[in-house]
Design an enzyme around this catalytic site. Structure first.
Site, PDB file in Angstrom:
ATOM      1  N   SER A  41       0.806  -1.213   0.000  1.00 59.96           N
ATOM      2  CA  SER A  41       0.000   0.000   0.000  1.00 59.96           C
ATOM      3  C   SER A  41       0.842   1.267   0.000  1.00 59.96           C
ATOM      4  CB  SER A  41      -0.904  -0.013   1.238  1.00 59.96           C
ATOM      5  OG  SER A  41      -1.446   1.259   1.509  1.00 59.96           O
ATOM      6  N   GLY A  42       0.601   2.138  -0.976  1.00 62.10           N
ATOM      7  CA  GLY A  42       1.302   3.415  -1.005  1.00 62.10           C
ATOM      8  C   GLY A  42       0.992   4.262   0.213  1.00 62.10           C
ATOM      9  N   LEU A  43      -0.282   4.278   0.631  1.00 64.86           N
ATOM     10  CA  LEU A  43      -0.657   5.025   1.822  1.00 64.86           C
ATOM     11  C   LEU A  43      -0.015   4.410   3.063  1.00 64.86           C
ATOM     12  CD1 LEU A  43      -2.267   7.048   3.493  1.00 64.86           C
ATOM     13  CD2 LEU A  43      -4.257   5.527   3.302  1.00 64.86           C
ATOM     14  N   ASP A  53       0.787  10.605   1.878  1.00 65.91           N
ATOM     15  CA  ASP A  53       0.757   9.855   0.624  1.00 65.91           C
ATOM     16  C   ASP A  53       0.619  10.836  -0.537  1.00 65.91           C
ATOM     17  OD1 ASP A  53       0.511   7.807  -1.262  1.00 65.91           O
ATOM     18  OD2 ASP A  53      -1.639   7.552  -0.893  1.00 65.91           O
ATOM     19  N   ASP A  80       1.517  -1.217  -5.188  1.00 66.05           N
ATOM     20  CA  ASP A  80       1.011   0.099  -5.555  1.00 66.05           C
ATOM     21  C   ASP A  80       2.217   0.973  -5.889  1.00 66.05           C
ATOM     22  OD1 ASP A  80      -0.113   2.630  -5.645  1.00 66.05           O
ATOM     23  OD2 ASP A  80      -0.775   2.636  -3.555  1.00 66.05           O
ATOM     24  N   ASP A  82       2.033   4.074  -7.482  1.00 62.76           N
ATOM     25  CA  ASP A  82       1.559   5.404  -7.872  1.00 62.76           C
ATOM     26  C   ASP A  82       1.439   5.484  -9.401  1.00 62.76           C
ATOM     27  OD1 ASP A  82       1.377   6.034  -5.226  1.00 62.76           O
ATOM     28  OD2 ASP A  82       3.201   7.236  -5.153  1.00 62.76           O
ATOM     29  N   GLU A 109      -1.313   3.931 -11.663  1.00 59.89           N
ATOM     30  CA  GLU A 109      -2.508   4.765 -11.762  1.00 59.89           C
ATOM     31  C   GLU A 109      -2.332   5.859 -12.802  1.00 59.89           C
ATOM     32  OE1 GLU A 109      -2.475   7.968  -8.249  1.00 59.89           O
ATOM     33  OE2 GLU A 109      -2.210   5.912  -7.516  1.00 59.89           O
ATOM     34  N   LYS A 115       1.346  13.283  -7.299  1.00 57.73           N
ATOM     35  CA  LYS A 115       0.073  12.652  -7.004  1.00 57.73           C
ATOM     36  C   LYS A 115      -0.485  13.136  -5.670  1.00 57.73           C
ATOM     37  CE  LYS A 115      -0.634   9.272  -4.604  1.00 57.73           C
ATOM     38  NZ  LYS A 115      -1.099   7.928  -4.227  1.00 57.73           N
ATOM     39  N   ASN A 117      -3.381  11.596  -2.697  1.00 56.85           N
ATOM     40  CA  ASN A 117      -4.156  10.415  -2.349  1.00 56.85           C
ATOM     41  C   ASN A 117      -5.555  10.541  -2.933  1.00 56.85           C
ATOM     42  OD1 ASN A 117      -6.142   8.944  -0.322  1.00 56.85           O
ATOM     43  ND2 ASN A 117      -4.150   7.956  -0.153  1.00 56.85           N
ATOM     44  N   SER A 118      -6.113   9.428  -3.350  1.00 56.59           N
ATOM     45  CA  SER A 118      -7.400   9.439  -4.041  1.00 56.59           C
ATOM     46  C   SER A 118      -8.551   9.919  -3.169  1.00 56.59           C
ATOM     47  CB  SER A 118      -7.718   8.043  -4.580  1.00 56.59           C
ATOM     48  OG  SER A 118      -6.758   7.648  -5.531  1.00 56.59           O
ATOM     49  N   ARG A 152      -4.641   1.183 -13.088  1.00 56.47           N
ATOM     50  CA  ARG A 152      -5.570   1.743 -12.096  1.00 56.47           C
ATOM     51  C   ARG A 152      -6.205   3.004 -12.665  1.00 56.47           C
ATOM     52  NH1 ARG A 152      -4.114   3.103  -5.793  1.00 56.47           N
ATOM     53  NH2 ARG A 152      -5.354   5.016  -5.574  1.00 56.47           N
ATOM     54  N   HIS A 183     -11.409   2.824  -9.418  1.00 56.17           N
ATOM     55  CA  HIS A 183     -11.408   3.418  -8.088  1.00 56.17           C
ATOM     56  C   HIS A 183     -12.562   4.401  -7.960  1.00 56.17           C
ATOM     57  CE1 HIS A 183      -9.824   3.943  -4.250  1.00 56.17           C
ATOM     58  NE2 HIS A 183      -8.744   4.658  -4.466  1.00 56.17           N
TER      59      HIS A 183
END
Length: 284
Positions: A41-43, A53, A80, A82, A109, A115, A117-118, A152, A183
């Protein structure tokens, strides 16, 4: 015996649950509880570095965390990465490093650098042709047939809508993507269900992946009924870790000892067992 690969399981129609992990211990726990794979997980990795993130960690730091997970657990790992850490040359190097380390897949993604975070506002989609070239570069760089490149899609996150997501899905499939991750940050799975229906109606047969963070009341069985092949529970473990540490620290700061929390945390023996310290010593 040869391990069944992530690609083989998805091609066979298996429905998979992947757990977001951020280090060797969290990867070990995911394996202990019988999950199908882990998500580097990137986060999570950013959070355990004490950083947001927001693209602040380097490829080297993300790669090192994934390698630590690989060494601790035999579960398949989807990393992940990014938006790929850079241009096509960087993406090619990234794929070679992750593949050589035994990582099963990378997920790239389609957002612009730097970037966000989503689940934050202000996300911007990458230009379609740039995103397509990154997928193409990733597929050209891989050496084995089992490695996967997952595209992604952040169209819903960035407010571009379903039509944009479907148009991009066609291009990413044509670029060689092995799976598509859609997502959404809605509190229900409506966008995900609509995407799955449109993708299949358009004849795209790639495995579909989702991250049910905000629509967490949607069960895995419901996701399977939409056509999802893999659900990624991407950040729950790092969130649980943060809260558990807060509770211990709050109690210790207030009471002056850990007695009140000892029954609610892993014993030293439990931790020994998890990391293999309960094995008999070798004597000479």
């Amino acid at each position: 015996m040869t391990r069944t690969t992530l690609r083989d399981r998805l091609r066979a129609g298996n429905r998979l649950r992947l757990i977001g992990a951020h280090d060797g211990l969290s990867a070990l726990l995911a394996e202990r509880f019988g999950f199908d794979g882990t998500w580097a997980s990137g986060l999570g990795i950013s959070a355990v570095h004490g950083l947001p993130d927001e693209g602040l960690l380097t490829m080297t730091e993300f790669h090192a965390a994934a390698v630590q997970m690989r060494q601790a657990s035999s579960l398949p790992i989807v990393a992940d990465v990014d938006s790929g850490f850079g241009d096509q040359q960087v993406v090619r190097r990234m794929v070679r490093l992750y593949e050589e380390a035994g990582i099963d897949a990378v997920c790239i993604e389609d957002k612009r650098f730097p970037k966000r975070n989503s689940f934050q506002d202000g996300n911007q989609l990458e230009h379609l042709e740039v995103a397509v070239r990154r997928i193409e570069a990733a597929k050209q760089a891989q050496r084995g047939d089992d490695f996967m490149v997952i595209a992604r899609q952040e169209s819903m996150i960035a407010g571009a809508g379903l039509d944009d997501a479907i148009a991009r899905a066609h291009r990413y499939r044509d670029a060689g993507a092995d799976a598509l991750l859609i997502h959404s940050r809605r509190k229900d799975a409506g966008e995900v269900a609509a995407y799955c229906a449109r993708v299949r109606a358009d004849g795209i047969q790639l495995p579909l992946v989702c991250i049910p963070t905000t629509y967490h009341s949607t069960t895995a069985e419901q996701l399977w009924s939409y056509g999802i092949s893999a659900a990624v529970y991407a950040n729950q473990l790092v969130r649980a870790s943060a809260r558990a540490m807060e509770l211990v620290l709050e109690s210790l700061a207030a009471v002056g000892s850990t007695t009140d929390v000892e029954e609610r945390i892993a014993s030293v023996g439990d931790l020994f067992g998890l990391v293999g310290m309960d094995q008999p010593a070798i004597t000479h």
